[in-house]
Each structure stands twice: as C-alpha cells, then as structure tokens.
Design a protein around this motif. Structure first.
Motif, PDB file in Angstrom:
ATOM      1  N   HIS A  41       0.830  -1.205   0.000  1.00 36.56           N
ATOM      2  CA  HIS A  41       0.000   0.000   0.000  1.00 36.56           C
ATOM      3  C   HIS A  41       0.871   1.263   0.000  1.00 36.56           C
ATOM      4  O   HIS A  41       0.658   2.189  -0.791  1.00 36.56           O
ATOM      5  CB  HIS A  41      -0.924  -0.028   1.226  1.00 36.56           C
ATOM      6  N   ASP A  78      -9.173   4.671   4.162  1.00 34.31           N
ATOM      7  CA  ASP A  78      -9.131   4.172   2.797  1.00 34.31           C
ATOM      8  C   ASP A  78     -10.005   2.922   2.707  1.00 34.31           C
ATOM      9  O   ASP A  78      -9.753   1.948   3.421  1.00 34.31           O
ATOM     10  CB  ASP A  78      -7.664   3.821   2.476  1.00 34.31           C
ATOM     11  N   TRP A 130     -13.122   6.777   0.117  1.00 37.09           N
ATOM     12  CA  TRP A 130     -12.639   7.115   1.457  1.00 37.09           C
ATOM     13  C   TRP A 130     -13.797   7.564   2.341  1.00 37.09           C
ATOM     14  O   TRP A 130     -14.751   8.176   1.857  1.00 37.09           O
ATOM     15  CB  TRP A 130     -11.630   8.271   1.378  1.00 37.09           C
ATOM     16  N   HIS A 140      -3.290   9.441   1.211  1.00 34.28           N
ATOM     17  CA  HIS A 140      -2.456   8.444   1.887  1.00 34.28           C
ATOM     18  C   HIS A 140      -1.508   9.095   2.893  1.00 34.28           C
ATOM     19  O   HIS A 140      -1.227   8.514   3.940  1.00 34.28           O
ATOM     20  CB  HIS A 140      -1.716   7.589   0.862  1.00 34.28           C
ATOM     21  N   HIS A 143      -7.597  -2.496  -2.199  1.00 33.75           N
ATOM     22  CA  HIS A 143      -6.152  -2.690  -1.985  1.00 33.75           C
ATOM     23  C   HIS A 143      -5.755  -2.431  -0.525  1.00 33.75           C
ATOM     24  O   HIS A 143      -4.692  -2.848  -0.091  1.00 33.75           O
ATOM     25  CB  HIS A 143      -5.308  -1.848  -2.970  1.00 33.75           C
TER      26      HIS A 143
HETATM   27 MN    MN Z   1      -4.971   3.275  -0.811  1.00 33.65          MN
END
Ligand code: MN
Length: 210
Positions: free
Chosen positions: A37, A172, A135, A86, A176
């Motif tokens: 990630h 998130d 998100w 992120h 993934h």
């Molecule tokens: Mn992500």
C-alpha cells in the motif's frame, strides 16, 4: 534528465516515510498490505503526481492548492488526491492507537455525535456504504465536525465532491487497503481501524482546522 537551475529550485512531492514498521499495526493491518500500500500504491500516486505537474504552471504549488484549484484535471484529481489522502492516512494510524480521544476533540465529538460510539456508527456507515473505491472522512467544516465519504481518490478539499471541510481523519476503503487480510469483509477492516487510530494526531489536526 538535464539538471537546470529551475529543476533544482522546485521541490517535487516525496513519498513520506511511515512512522512505524510495516508489521507494527498487526494484527489489525497486516505487514504485506502495508508494504504494498505504501511502497507501491502511494509511491505510484506520488511519482505520477510529479509527472503531471512537471513543466507546467502548477509546478511548485502546494498539494492543497492543487486539489482546490486543479482537480478538474484527471491526473491531478487521481494522483494528487491519492498522494494527499495516503499522507493523511499514515499519519492518523499508530501501533499505540485506539482507545478514545480526550480534550477539545472528545468534547466536540460528544457535542456533535452524542458520544464516541455515535461517531463510530456514523463513520462506519459512511465507510461501509461507499460503493466501490473511496474514502470515509471526519472533517471540520465551519468549525463543526462532519462525517462523509467520497469516491476514488477524491477528498473534501476538492470542490464539488458533495461533502466538504478540512479532513482530519480518513479511512481508505479501496480493496487494496484490506483485501489480502479481509477479502470481501470490509466491515471487519473498518472495525479494526478503531484499534489503530492515532487520536493524538487527529486532535492536533482538529485544533488547527477549527
Ligand atoms: Mn490506498
């Protein structure tokens, strides 16, 4: 690449280091997911963002400025959003996280959501019902706390995402972020998040944003 005075003066966006080891958030967030990630997904957004601004009049602008004024461009929206989101996400996680906030943030949560459980219920619903990738956010808008969600790498600093304010905590919910450990069980991943939230950092961001 030819090094010119211009390239030396302009700071490219950099992938931030995690403040903890890849395995530090286990068993809640697994090491392999954290490694991919951060090292692949976030690194990819960062290099694509740099490529998108290089040689344009956006070069040298802050990430906040790019999101607020240039998110009509797909490369900025997706990679600038991915870069910013992120960075925030890693910051609000901690191996010593979880528990409950205190101080002004705790009072504001009680005031707005009734209790910490009230916030969790609303935030969990926003994260669980976001269809596809996106998100969930805890934001400060006009001094007030607000929960919402956005699609893809959008965030509340971009105009027209349907929710607004300054994000102080984000989760998130792209696959993934959880698929290796949780597969299709997004609600289990959302529940695990509360064990690694760094409330001290969220409180600092609240103090600045309000
Ligand atoms: Mn992500």
């Amino acid at each position: 690449m030819q090094i010119t005075t211009k390239t030396l003066l302009i700071m490219a966006f950099e992938l931030p280091q995690l403040g903890y080891a890849h395995n530090a958030l286990e068993p809640h967030f697994d090491a392999r997911t954290m490694e991919i990630h951060h090292g692949k997904h976030h690194a990819g957004y960062t290099s694509k963002l740099n490529a998108a601004v290089e040689g344009t009049d956006m070069e040298g602008k802050s990430i906040e400025e790019l999101l607020a004024n240039h998110s009509d461009k797909a490369a900025i929206r997706n990679n600038g959003g991915g870069y910013y989101n992120h960075c925030l996400f890693w910051e609000v996680l901690s191996p010593n996280g979880g528990g409950a906030p205190n101080g002004d943030l705790a009072a504001a949560i009680d005031d707005t959501f009734g209790s910490l459980d009230g916030l969790k219920e609303k935030f969990n619903a926003a994260a669980a019902t976001r269809f596809g990738s996106g998100w969930a956010w805890l934001c400060v808008r006009d001094g007030k706390l607000e929960v919402c969600s956005s699609a893809n790498q959008d965030n509340t600093l971009m105009p027209g995402v349907g929710c607004g304010g300054h994000p102080i905590m984000g989760l998130d919910v792209w696959e993934h972020a959880y698929y290796l450990n949780y597969q299709n069980r997004r609600p289990d991943y959302i529940a695990a998040f509360w064990n690694v939230v760094n409330w001290d950092v969220v409180a600092e961001k609240y103090a600045v944003a309000k």
